[in-house]
Design a protein around this motif. Structure first.
Motif, PDB file in Angstrom:
ATOM      1  N   LEU A  85      -6.620   3.935  -5.782  1.00 27.82           N
ATOM      2  CA  LEU A  85      -7.825   4.443  -5.130  1.00 27.82           C
ATOM      3  C   LEU A  85      -7.672   5.944  -4.970  1.00 27.82           C
ATOM      4  O   LEU A  85      -6.718   6.410  -4.347  1.00 27.82           O
ATOM      5  N   TRP A  86      -8.616   6.695  -5.532  1.00 26.50           N
ATOM      6  CA  TRP A  86      -8.557   8.150  -5.514  1.00 26.50           C
ATOM      7  C   TRP A  86      -9.720   8.724  -4.719  1.00 26.50           C
ATOM      8  O   TRP A  86     -10.879   8.374  -4.946  1.00 26.50           O
ATOM      9  N   ALA A  87      -9.417   9.613  -3.791  1.00 26.43           N
ATOM     10  CA  ALA A  87     -10.441  10.349  -3.062  1.00 26.43           C
ATOM     11  C   ALA A  87     -10.584  11.738  -3.674  1.00 26.43           C
ATOM     12  O   ALA A  87      -9.589  12.384  -4.009  1.00 26.43           O
ATOM     13  N   VAL A 110      -1.550  -1.503  -4.072  1.00 31.39           N
ATOM     14  CA  VAL A 110      -2.642  -0.529  -3.988  1.00 31.39           C
ATOM     15  C   VAL A 110      -2.019   0.841  -3.743  1.00 31.39           C
ATOM     16  O   VAL A 110      -1.318   1.032  -2.744  1.00 31.39           O
ATOM     17  N   ILE A 111      -2.267   1.768  -4.647  1.00 29.15           N
ATOM     18  CA  ILE A 111      -1.695   3.106  -4.546  1.00 29.15           C
ATOM     19  C   ILE A 111      -2.815   4.083  -4.228  1.00 29.15           C
ATOM     20  O   ILE A 111      -3.838   4.118  -4.926  1.00 29.15           O
ATOM     21  N   LEU A 112      -2.640   4.844  -3.173  1.00 33.19           N
ATOM     22  CA  LEU A 112      -3.661   5.792  -2.738  1.00 33.19           C
ATOM     23  C   LEU A 112      -3.339   7.191  -3.248  1.00 33.19           C
ATOM     24  O   LEU A 112      -2.177   7.612  -3.244  1.00 33.19           O
ATOM     25  N   VAL A 167       0.864  -1.183   0.000  1.00 38.06           N
ATOM     26  CA  VAL A 167       0.000   0.000   0.000  1.00 38.06           C
ATOM     27  C   VAL A 167       0.898   1.230   0.000  1.00 38.06           C
ATOM     28  O   VAL A 167       1.725   1.392   0.904  1.00 38.06           O
ATOM     29  N   ALA A 168       0.757   2.082  -1.000  1.00 33.08           N
ATOM     30  CA  ALA A 168       1.673   3.206  -1.181  1.00 33.08           C
ATOM     31  C   ALA A 168       0.914   4.523  -1.277  1.00 33.08           C
ATOM     32  O   ALA A 168      -0.217   4.584  -1.769  1.00 33.08           O
ATOM     33  N   VAL A 170       1.660   8.426  -8.898  1.00 32.73           N
ATOM     34  CA  VAL A 170       0.658   7.372  -8.729  1.00 32.73           C
ATOM     35  C   VAL A 170       0.367   6.700 -10.070  1.00 32.73           C
ATOM     36  O   VAL A 170       0.378   5.468 -10.185  1.00 32.73           O
ATOM     37  N   GLY A 171       0.099   7.512 -11.090  1.00 36.58           N
ATOM     38  CA  GLY A 171      -0.187   6.954 -12.404  1.00 36.58           C
ATOM     39  C   GLY A 171       1.012   6.239 -13.004  1.00 36.58           C
ATOM     40  O   GLY A 171       0.881   5.183 -13.630  1.00 36.58           O
ATOM     41  N   VAL A 172       2.201   6.796 -12.814  1.00 32.32           N
ATOM     42  CA  VAL A 172       3.412   6.193 -13.377  1.00 32.32           C
ATOM     43  C   VAL A 172       3.712   4.857 -12.699  1.00 32.32           C
ATOM     44  O   VAL A 172       4.054   3.867 -13.359  1.00 32.32           O
ATOM     45  N   LEU A 173       3.575   4.802 -11.384  1.00 34.98           N
ATOM     46  CA  LEU A 173       3.839   3.554 -10.664  1.00 34.98           C
ATOM     47  C   LEU A 173       2.811   2.486 -11.035  1.00 34.98           C
ATOM     48  O   LEU A 173       3.164   1.310 -11.195  1.00 34.98           O
ATOM     49  N   GLN A 174       1.552   2.882 -11.197  1.00 39.03           N
ATOM     50  CA  GLN A 174       0.552   1.888 -11.581  1.00 39.03           C
ATOM     51  C   GLN A 174       0.879   1.285 -12.944  1.00 39.03           C
ATOM     52  O   GLN A 174       0.792   0.065 -13.129  1.00 39.03           O
ATOM     53  N   GLU A 175       1.268   2.123 -13.894  1.00 37.06           N
ATOM     54  CA  GLU A 175       1.606   1.598 -15.217  1.00 37.06           C
ATOM     55  C   GLU A 175       2.868   0.749 -15.170  1.00 37.06           C
ATOM     56  O   GLU A 175       2.967  -0.262 -15.874  1.00 37.06           O
TER      57      GLU A 175
END
Length: 328
Positions: A185-187, A124-126, A16-17, A168-173
């Motif tokens: 997960l975006w708030a 999971v990246i917050l 979780v990051a 966040v977007g770069v790490l997810q890709e």
């Protein structure tokens, strides 16, 4: 090869990051990971070399005194591990730091190296962004992934976002290309009250994380903090007729848009969360919904504006306005 000493074999680990900065409106995401680390007494086992990723004129080190000796804390990203007990124990690898200033691909590869060595099954990246959402309504949480199969299995949106992105977007890709299942997960944080902290958004992220990975997260004082935060913003908004009118406009738009969402499935999901909780809890700029910079919405807190409220414009709205606030 990353060699990890002193880290036990982990059980079904999930990473979780969260990262301070552009991806972290109201500090909601980084506060969520900090909460997990604090509640479960995380043990730091690694820190990335600050020299490799940070511009110290942007993220300055801090000096402090310890036992009469001056020391320096350097901005970096740290990894800790926590074990969650219960009937089905599992481990969380918590990643908490600051969005890097440079070498983002190397940064992501280093984190993926840790994930590989530790046998991480899901990342999971917050994140948190500023949006046209009223503070009086539940915080919208968008769960996105680039993996169509994962989207179907975990009831997530397959991301279609195009535009500026953060770490966040770069790490997810990077996770997707490395074959590591990853979710963001975006708030959505109200842009007119963007000053941190925002315990209501932090609480919403933790609730969604709880559902996603099937964990029971001790919330401590967060629910009370969230109620106090909303009450404080209510009072501040009531003192400014233009802000109050704007909030009412957002409320009406939100209620109209979400009327079809008051389904049996949504109600059942909330009731299941309530039943789970009965046993464990007795009674700089930031990303925006359109991917731009939030600098125009921010105002420093001062004695005349303790809540950081920003008097908003009244943008024209259309019936077919895109309500999606997620960012890749």
């Amino acid at each position: 090869m990353i060699e990890l000493e002193g880290v036990p074999e982990l059980i079904d680990p999930v990473m979780v990051a969260a990262f301070e900065g552009w991806n972290d409106a109201g500090d909601a995401a980084s506060a969520a990971v900090a909460h997990l680390d604090r509640e479960w007494k995380g043990e730091v086992f690694a820190a990335l070399d600050a020299e490799d990723y940070y511009d110290f004129q942007v993220n300055r080190p801090t000096v402090f005194m310890e036992a009469g000796v001056r020391k320096i804390t350097w901005p970096t990203t740290r990894l800790s591990v926590v074990r969650v007990g219960g009937d089905k124990p599992r481990d969380l690898v918590l990643v908490r730091g600051i969005e890097p200033s440079m070498r983002w691909r190397s940064f992501c590869n280093e984190l993926l190296g840790f994930a590989h060595e530790l046998g991480v099954e899901l990342v999971v990246i917050l994140g948190a962004l500023l949006g046209d959402t009223p503070h009086t309504r539940p915080v919208p949480i968008s769960g996105t992934t680039s993996d169509p199969d994962l989207a179907r299995r975990m009831d997530l949106e397959e991301t279609k976002y195009e535009g500026p992105t953060g770490i966040v977007g770069v790490l997810q890709e990077a996770c997707t290309h490395a074959g590591v299942p990853a979710v963001s997960l975006w708030a959505a944080v109200p842009h007119y009250v963007s000053q941190p902290p925002n315990p209501k958004a932090t609480l919403a992220l933790l609730n969604r994380l709880e559902d996603l990975v099937d964990l029971r997260i001790p919330l401590g004082e967060l629910p009370e903090d969230a109620r106090a935060w909303q009450l404080g913003v209510d009072q501040l908004a009531a003192e400014d007729s233009e802000v109050a009118e704007y909030v009412q406009t957002l409320e009406e738009a939100r209620d109209t848009a979400e009327l079809p969402e008051a389904s049996g499935e949504a109600i059942a999901r909330e009731f299941e969360r309530y039943l789970r909780r009965r046993d464990i809890n007795p009674p700089g700029g930031h990303a925006t919904a359109d991917g731009g910079d939030s600098g125009s919405f921010r105002r420093d807190r001062d004695k005349d504006n303790p809540g950081g409220l920003t008097r908003p414009p009244k943008p024209p709205r259309t019936d077919d306005e895109d309500e999606d606030t997620s960012e890749d």
